[in-house]
Write an enzyme that holds these catalytic residues in place. Structure first.
Site, PDB file in Angstrom:
ATOM      1  N   MET A   1       0.854  -1.177   0.000  1.00  0.00           N
ATOM      2  CA  MET A   1       0.000   0.000   0.000  1.00  0.00           C
ATOM      3  C   MET A   1       0.889   1.226   0.000  1.00  0.00           C
ATOM      4  O   MET A   1       1.658   1.457   0.937  1.00  0.00           O
ATOM      5  CB  MET A   1      -0.897   0.005   1.249  1.00  0.00           C
ATOM      6  N   ILE A   2       0.822   2.001  -1.085  1.00  0.00           N
ATOM      7  CA  ILE A   2       1.609   3.228  -1.186  1.00  0.00           C
ATOM      8  C   ILE A   2       0.787   4.367  -0.601  1.00  0.00           C
ATOM      9  O   ILE A   2      -0.212   4.794  -1.184  1.00  0.00           O
ATOM     10  CB  ILE A   2       1.997   3.516  -2.644  1.00  0.00           C
ATOM     11  N   GLY A   3       1.199   4.833   0.577  1.00  0.00           N
ATOM     12  CA  GLY A   3       0.469   5.885   1.252  1.00  0.00           C
ATOM     13  C   GLY A   3       0.991   7.265   0.912  1.00  0.00           C
ATOM     14  O   GLY A   3       1.871   7.429   0.058  1.00  0.00           O
TER      15      GLY A   3
ATOM     16  N   SER B   1       2.864   9.210   2.608  1.00  0.00           N
ATOM     17  CA  SER B   1       4.229   9.518   3.032  1.00  0.00           C
ATOM     18  C   SER B   1       5.130   8.301   3.158  1.00  0.00           C
ATOM     19  O   SER B   1       6.348   8.452   3.237  1.00  0.00           O
ATOM     20  CB  SER B   1       4.208  10.269   4.376  1.00  0.00           C
TER      21      SER B   1
ATOM     22  N   LEU C   1       5.624   3.654   2.473  1.00  0.00           N
ATOM     23  CA  LEU C   1       5.212   2.395   1.862  1.00  0.00           C
ATOM     24  C   LEU C   1       4.840   1.415   2.973  1.00  0.00           C
ATOM     25  O   LEU C   1       5.588   1.229   3.931  1.00  0.00           O
ATOM     26  CB  LEU C   1       6.344   1.795   1.026  1.00  0.00           C
TER      27      LEU C   1
ATOM     28  N   GLY D   1     -10.460   7.519  -2.076  1.00  0.00           N
ATOM     29  CA  GLY D   1      -9.151   6.903  -1.888  1.00  0.00           C
ATOM     30  C   GLY D   1      -9.216   5.387  -1.830  1.00  0.00           C
ATOM     31  O   GLY D   1     -10.036   4.816  -1.099  1.00  0.00           O
TER      32      GLY D   1
ATOM     33  N   ASP E   1      -7.147   3.494  -0.435  1.00  0.00           N
ATOM     34  CA  ASP E   1      -6.803   3.066   0.924  1.00  0.00           C
ATOM     35  C   ASP E   1      -8.037   3.041   1.818  1.00  0.00           C
ATOM     36  O   ASP E   1      -8.237   2.096   2.592  1.00  0.00           O
ATOM     37  CB  ASP E   1      -5.713   3.961   1.522  1.00  0.00           C
ATOM     38  N   ARG E   2      -8.891   4.050   1.677  1.00  0.00           N
ATOM     39  CA  ARG E   2     -10.127   4.082   2.461  1.00  0.00           C
ATOM     40  C   ARG E   2     -11.051   2.938   2.063  1.00  0.00           C
ATOM     41  O   ARG E   2     -11.692   2.308   2.916  1.00  0.00           O
ATOM     42  CB  ARG E   2     -10.843   5.419   2.271  1.00  0.00           C
TER      43      ARG E   2
ATOM     44  N   THR F   1       4.014  26.156  26.192  1.00  0.00           N
ATOM     45  CA  THR F   1       3.655  26.150  24.769  1.00  0.00           C
ATOM     46  C   THR F   1       3.615  24.752  24.159  1.00  0.00           C
ATOM     47  O   THR F   1       2.631  24.410  23.484  1.00  0.00           O
ATOM     48  CB  THR F   1       4.609  27.059  23.977  1.00  0.00           C
TER      49      THR F   1
END
Length: 257
Positions: free
Chosen positions: A24-26, A28, A30, A100, A102-103, A180
């Protein structure tokens, strides 16, 4: 996770196991899986230019099933003659053209493992929320910036704020911060948790008792935070949903469990 090179030492001669690789190539990274039959046996993550030691030893020797949200990265792997999945390969209804892959795969894996209707939260670079009804029809969903992306953006775009990393986020932060960095963690984490709580509660109203599952790179930490923040929500965590979806395609949309 085994420390040996991915794909080493796993049987090839058992006809019932029939090894194959999933990629699965996401957005950002692999995401890899070594699968036997319909089960992911090993999973690991690399960057877009993995070292040879990170590549499966069986790459090019067993079938490779690939899905991608980054078209230019898809071209890099064509030399291995993968089966490239598109939305047309998935037995899901009402998907729109830019939805997508992936989804879709995560939704299919969730539904076949936990039952339709189902809601899947994928905590990646982008955090997605996706629901399917009992007929495998897309109900709809949402896309928000993921935890890491929000932290990075605040640090990159605002000169007065420090850039914080996900590995610094080890426990649910105090809501009312007194410095912060803590204020950034509070705003990002409780903002995401508030959004998730709203969507999950609405899903429960639409489909009482339906499965709700979290996956993705930030899925485990999100699941832990959500259990602490909203203990009345029954949400599972499963890191293999996309590859379970791939396995369903590999085996003709048969139930996984």
């Amino acid at each position: 996770m085994e420390t040996s090179k991915p794909g080493c030492g796993l049987a090839l001669d058992n006809d019932k196991q029939k090894p194959w690789l999933g990629l699965m190539i996401g957005n950002s990274r692999l995401h890899w899986a070594y699968c036997s039959g319909n089960a992911p046996l090993q999973t690991w993550v690399t960057d877009y230019n993995p070292k040879s030691a990170q590549l499966p030893v069986l790459l090019g020797k067993v079938p490779l099933m690939l899905a991608s949200v980054v078209p230019e990265q898809t071209e890099v792997w064509r030399v291995y003659q993968p089966k490239i999945l598109t939305l047309k390969n998935l037995p899901l209804v009402n998907l729109y053209p830019s939805f997508g892959i992936d989804r879709a795969l995560a939704g299919l894996g969730t539904g076949l493992t936990y039952g339709f209707p189902c809601l899947v939260v994928d905590g990646g670079t982008a955090l997605t929320i996706t629901g399917f009804d009992q007929d495998k029809k897309l109900v709809g969903g949402a896309i928000l910036p993921g935890l890491g992306l929000q932290l990075a953006t605040l640090g990159d775009r605002l000169a007065a704020l420090p850039k914080l990393e996900m590995d610094q986020l080890t426990e649910l932060p105090d809501r009312w911060a007194l410095d912060t960095p803590s204020a950034i963690f509070s705003g990002v984490v409780y903002g995401v948790l508030g959004a998730l709580q709203s969507y999950l509660q609405d899903w429960q109203k639409l489909f009482p008792g339906a499965a709700m599952v979290i996956t993705g790179g930030d899925g485990k930490i999100l699941h832990g935070f959500l259990k602490e923040h909203s203990p009345n929500l029954s949400v599972a965590w499963d890191d293999n949903l996309i590859f379970l979806g791939m396995a369903a395609i590999h085996h003709g949309d048969r139930p996984i469990c």
